[in-house]
Design a protein around this motif. Structure first.
Motif, PDB file in Angstrom:
ATOM      1  N   ALA A  23       0.813  -1.217   0.000  1.00  0.00           N
ATOM      2  CA  ALA A  23       0.000   0.000   0.000  1.00  0.00           C
ATOM      3  C   ALA A  23       0.852   1.276   0.000  1.00  0.00           C
ATOM      4  CB  ALA A  23      -0.927   0.008   1.206  1.00  0.00           C
ATOM      5  N   GLN A  24       2.117   1.158   0.370  1.00  0.00           N
ATOM      6  CA  GLN A  24       2.993   2.328   0.468  1.00  0.00           C
ATOM      7  C   GLN A  24       3.996   2.432  -0.682  1.00  0.00           C
ATOM      8  OE1 GLN A  24       3.068   4.865   2.739  1.00  0.00           O
ATOM      9  NE2 GLN A  24       1.076   4.042   3.331  1.00  0.00           N
ATOM     10  N   ARG A  25       3.948   1.521  -1.629  1.00  0.00           N
ATOM     11  CA  ARG A  25       4.964   1.510  -2.696  1.00  0.00           C
ATOM     12  C   ARG A  25       4.914   2.753  -3.575  1.00  0.00           C
ATOM     13  NH1 ARG A  25       4.917  -4.845  -3.812  1.00  0.00           N
ATOM     14  NH2 ARG A  25       6.271  -5.353  -2.062  1.00  0.00           N
ATOM     15  N   LEU A  26       3.732   3.180  -3.963  1.00  0.00           N
ATOM     16  CA  LEU A  26       3.628   4.382  -4.798  1.00  0.00           C
ATOM     17  C   LEU A  26       4.145   5.602  -4.041  1.00  0.00           C
ATOM     18  CD1 LEU A  26       2.763   5.805  -7.375  1.00  0.00           C
ATOM     19  CD2 LEU A  26       0.480   6.032  -6.394  1.00  0.00           C
ATOM     20  N   HIS A  27       3.774   5.696  -2.780  1.00  0.00           N
ATOM     21  CA  HIS A  27       4.230   6.814  -1.941  1.00  0.00           C
ATOM     22  C   HIS A  27       5.760   6.808  -1.821  1.00  0.00           C
ATOM     23  CE1 HIS A  27       3.385   9.719   1.379  1.00  0.00           C
ATOM     24  NE2 HIS A  27       4.607   9.359   1.720  1.00  0.00           N
ATOM     25  N   THR A  28       6.326   5.650  -1.582  1.00  0.00           N
ATOM     26  CA  THR A  28       7.782   5.517  -1.444  1.00  0.00           C
ATOM     27  C   THR A  28       8.489   5.837  -2.754  1.00  0.00           C
ATOM     28  OG1 THR A  28       7.469   3.831   0.253  1.00  0.00           O
ATOM     29  CG2 THR A  28       9.627   3.942  -0.770  1.00  0.00           C
ATOM     30  N   ALA A  29       7.965   5.332  -3.860  1.00  0.00           N
ATOM     31  CA  ALA A  29       8.584   5.592  -5.161  1.00  0.00           C
ATOM     32  C   ALA A  29       8.529   7.082  -5.510  1.00  0.00           C
ATOM     33  CB  ALA A  29       7.880   4.779  -6.244  1.00  0.00           C
ATOM     34  N   THR A  30       7.407   7.719  -5.216  1.00  0.00           N
ATOM     35  CA  THR A  30       7.263   9.147  -5.503  1.00  0.00           C
ATOM     36  C   THR A  30       8.229   9.964  -4.664  1.00  0.00           C
ATOM     37  OG1 THR A  30       4.936   8.811  -6.047  1.00  0.00           O
ATOM     38  CG2 THR A  30       5.625  11.064  -5.569  1.00  0.00           C
ATOM     39  N   ARG A  31       8.320   9.644  -3.376  1.00  0.00           N
ATOM     40  CA  ARG A  31       9.224  10.365  -2.485  1.00  0.00           C
ATOM     41  C   ARG A  31      10.679  10.195  -2.921  1.00  0.00           C
ATOM     42  NH1 ARG A  31       9.440   7.458   2.338  1.00  0.00           N
ATOM     43  NH2 ARG A  31      11.186   6.467   1.298  1.00  0.00           N
ATOM     44  N   ASP A  32      11.060   8.977  -3.250  1.00  0.00           N
ATOM     45  CA  ASP A  32      12.444   8.720  -3.652  1.00  0.00           C
ATOM     46  C   ASP A  32      12.788   9.381  -4.984  1.00  0.00           C
ATOM     47  OD1 ASP A  32      12.719   7.300  -1.344  1.00  0.00           O
ATOM     48  OD2 ASP A  32      13.066   5.359  -2.291  1.00  0.00           O
ATOM     49  N   ALA A  33      11.862   9.317  -5.936  1.00  0.00           N
ATOM     50  CA  ALA A  33      12.110   9.944  -7.241  1.00  0.00           C
ATOM     51  C   ALA A  33      12.210  11.462  -7.101  1.00  0.00           C
ATOM     52  CB  ALA A  33      11.003   9.579  -8.218  1.00  0.00           C
ATOM     53  N   ALA A  34      11.348  12.040  -6.297  1.00  0.00           N
ATOM     54  CA  ALA A  34      11.400  13.488  -6.079  1.00  0.00           C
ATOM     55  C   ALA A  34      12.699  13.877  -5.374  1.00  0.00           C
ATOM     56  CB  ALA A  34      10.199  13.950  -5.263  1.00  0.00           C
ATOM     57  N   GLY A  35      13.110  13.085  -4.402  1.00  0.00           N
ATOM     58  CA  GLY A  35      14.362  13.365  -3.700  1.00  0.00           C
ATOM     59  C   GLY A  35      15.563  13.300  -4.624  1.00  0.00           C
ATOM     60  N   LEU A  36      15.568  12.322  -5.525  1.00  0.00           N
ATOM     61  CA  LEU A  36      16.669  12.198  -6.478  1.00  0.00           C
ATOM     62  C   LEU A  36      16.689  13.383  -7.447  1.00  0.00           C
ATOM     63  CD1 LEU A  36      18.998  10.482  -7.484  1.00  0.00           C
ATOM     64  CD2 LEU A  36      17.376   9.226  -8.901  1.00  0.00           C
ATOM     65  N   ALA A  37      15.530  13.726  -7.977  1.00  0.00           N
ATOM     66  CA  ALA A  37      15.455  14.858  -8.908  1.00  0.00           C
ATOM     67  C   ALA A  37      15.811  16.167  -8.212  1.00  0.00           C
ATOM     68  CB  ALA A  37      14.054  14.944  -9.513  1.00  0.00           C
ATOM     69  N   GLY A  38      15.302  16.356  -7.011  1.00  0.00           N
ATOM     70  CA  GLY A  38      15.618  17.571  -6.261  1.00  0.00           C
ATOM     71  C   GLY A  38      17.085  17.650  -5.898  1.00  0.00           C
ATOM     72  N   GLY A  39      17.674  16.516  -5.574  1.00  0.00           N
ATOM     73  CA  GLY A  39      19.096  16.493  -5.265  1.00  0.00           C
ATOM     74  C   GLY A  39      19.960  16.852  -6.463  1.00  0.00           C
ATOM     75  N   SER A  70      17.388  17.735  -2.235  1.00  0.00           N
ATOM     76  CA  SER A  70      16.830  16.412  -1.997  1.00  0.00           C
ATOM     77  C   SER A  70      15.841  16.425  -0.834  1.00  0.00           C
ATOM     78  CB  SER A  70      17.951  15.425  -1.708  1.00  0.00           C
ATOM     79  OG  SER A  70      17.432  14.150  -1.438  1.00  0.00           O
ATOM     80  N   GLY A  71      16.223  17.071   0.248  1.00  0.00           N
ATOM     81  CA  GLY A  71      15.343  17.134   1.418  1.00  0.00           C
ATOM     82  C   GLY A  71      14.053  17.871   1.143  1.00  0.00           C
ATOM     83  N   VAL A  72      14.158  19.012   0.466  1.00  0.00           N
ATOM     84  CA  VAL A  72      12.960  19.809   0.164  1.00  0.00           C
ATOM     85  C   VAL A  72      12.032  19.046  -0.778  1.00  0.00           C
ATOM     86  CG1 VAL A  72      12.167  21.905  -1.010  1.00  0.00           C
ATOM     87  CG2 VAL A  72      14.029  22.038   0.634  1.00  0.00           C
ATOM     88  N   ALA A  73      12.597  18.443  -1.821  1.00  0.00           N
ATOM     89  CA  ALA A  73      11.770  17.720  -2.782  1.00  0.00           C
ATOM     90  C   ALA A  73      11.112  16.494  -2.149  1.00  0.00           C
ATOM     91  CB  ALA A  73      12.608  17.311  -3.986  1.00  0.00           C
ATOM     92  N   SER A  74      11.829  15.777  -1.296  1.00  0.00           N
ATOM     93  CA  SER A  74      11.250  14.612  -0.621  1.00  0.00           C
ATOM     94  C   SER A  74      10.103  15.015   0.289  1.00  0.00           C
ATOM     95  CB  SER A  74      12.317  13.885   0.201  1.00  0.00           C
ATOM     96  OG  SER A  74      13.274  13.299  -0.636  1.00  0.00           O
ATOM     97  N   GLU A  75      10.286  16.091   1.030  1.00  0.00           N
ATOM     98  CA  GLU A  75       9.218  16.580   1.918  1.00  0.00           C
ATOM     99  C   GLU A  75       8.005  17.026   1.117  1.00  0.00           C
ATOM    100  OE1 GLU A  75       8.593  16.862   5.310  1.00  0.00           O
ATOM    101  OE2 GLU A  75      10.238  15.416   5.355  1.00  0.00           O
ATOM    102  N   ALA A  76       8.244  17.735   0.022  1.00  0.00           N
ATOM    103  CA  ALA A  76       7.121  18.184  -0.816  1.00  0.00           C
ATOM    104  C   ALA A  76       6.358  16.998  -1.392  1.00  0.00           C
ATOM    105  CB  ALA A  76       7.643  19.083  -1.937  1.00  0.00           C
ATOM    106  N   ALA A  77       7.082  15.975  -1.839  1.00  0.00           N
ATOM    107  CA  ALA A  77       6.431  14.774  -2.375  1.00  0.00           C
ATOM    108  C   ALA A  77       5.638  14.064  -1.291  1.00  0.00           C
ATOM    109  CB  ALA A  77       7.454  13.837  -2.980  1.00  0.00           C
ATOM    110  N   ASP A  78       6.183  13.982  -0.076  1.00  0.00           N
ATOM    111  CA  ASP A  78       5.454  13.358   1.035  1.00  0.00           C
ATOM    112  C   ASP A  78       4.143  14.082   1.293  1.00  0.00           C
ATOM    113  OD1 ASP A  78       6.667  11.084   1.959  1.00  0.00           O
ATOM    114  OD2 ASP A  78       7.966  12.122   3.386  1.00  0.00           O
ATOM    115  N   LYS A  79       4.197  15.405   1.357  1.00  0.00           N
ATOM    116  CA  LYS A  79       2.981  16.180   1.627  1.00  0.00           C
ATOM    117  C   LYS A  79       1.979  16.053   0.493  1.00  0.00           C
ATOM    118  CE  LYS A  79       5.140  19.204   4.841  1.00  0.00           C
ATOM    119  NZ  LYS A  79       5.262  20.441   5.478  1.00  0.00           N
ATOM    120  N   PHE A  80       2.476  16.028  -0.744  1.00  0.00           N
ATOM    121  CA  PHE A  80       1.604  15.879  -1.898  1.00  0.00           C
ATOM    122  C   PHE A  80       0.926  14.509  -1.873  1.00  0.00           C
ATOM    123  CE2 PHE A  80       0.865  14.556  -6.297  1.00  0.00           C
ATOM    124  CZ  PHE A  80      -0.012  15.557  -6.698  1.00  0.00           C
TER     125      PHE A  80
END
Length: 84
Positions: A23-39, A70-80
């Protein structure tokens, strides 16, 4: 060196997604991808800004920018993703 860091980050993200509950895979993938792109974006911007500083300014700016991006993008993805 840069390529191996990128491959390592992608491999770690894939591991995180595989180990997440279904149930958390999409959330995890989105957070990780956003963190990588933001980094990556933060590192590029930080290196450009830091290049104006003599010495190791570009390297320091890139590292700091990458961490912040990376930190900002991961947090934004989590909230989204929490909206869904």
């Amino acid at each position: 060196m840069k390529g191996s860091l990128f491959v390592g980050a992608v491999a770690l993200s894939a591991y995180d997604v595989a180990k997440a509950p279904p149930a958390q895979r999409l959330h995890t993938a989105t957070r990780d991808a956003a963190g990588l792109a933001g980094g990556l974006a933060g590192a590029a911007y930080g290196a450009e800004v830091g290049a104006a500083i003599p010495g190791a300014g570009g390297v320091v700016g890139g590292v700091v920018g990458g961490i912040i991006g990376s930190g900002v993008a991961s947090e934004a993805a989590d909230k989204f993703m929490d909206l869904f």
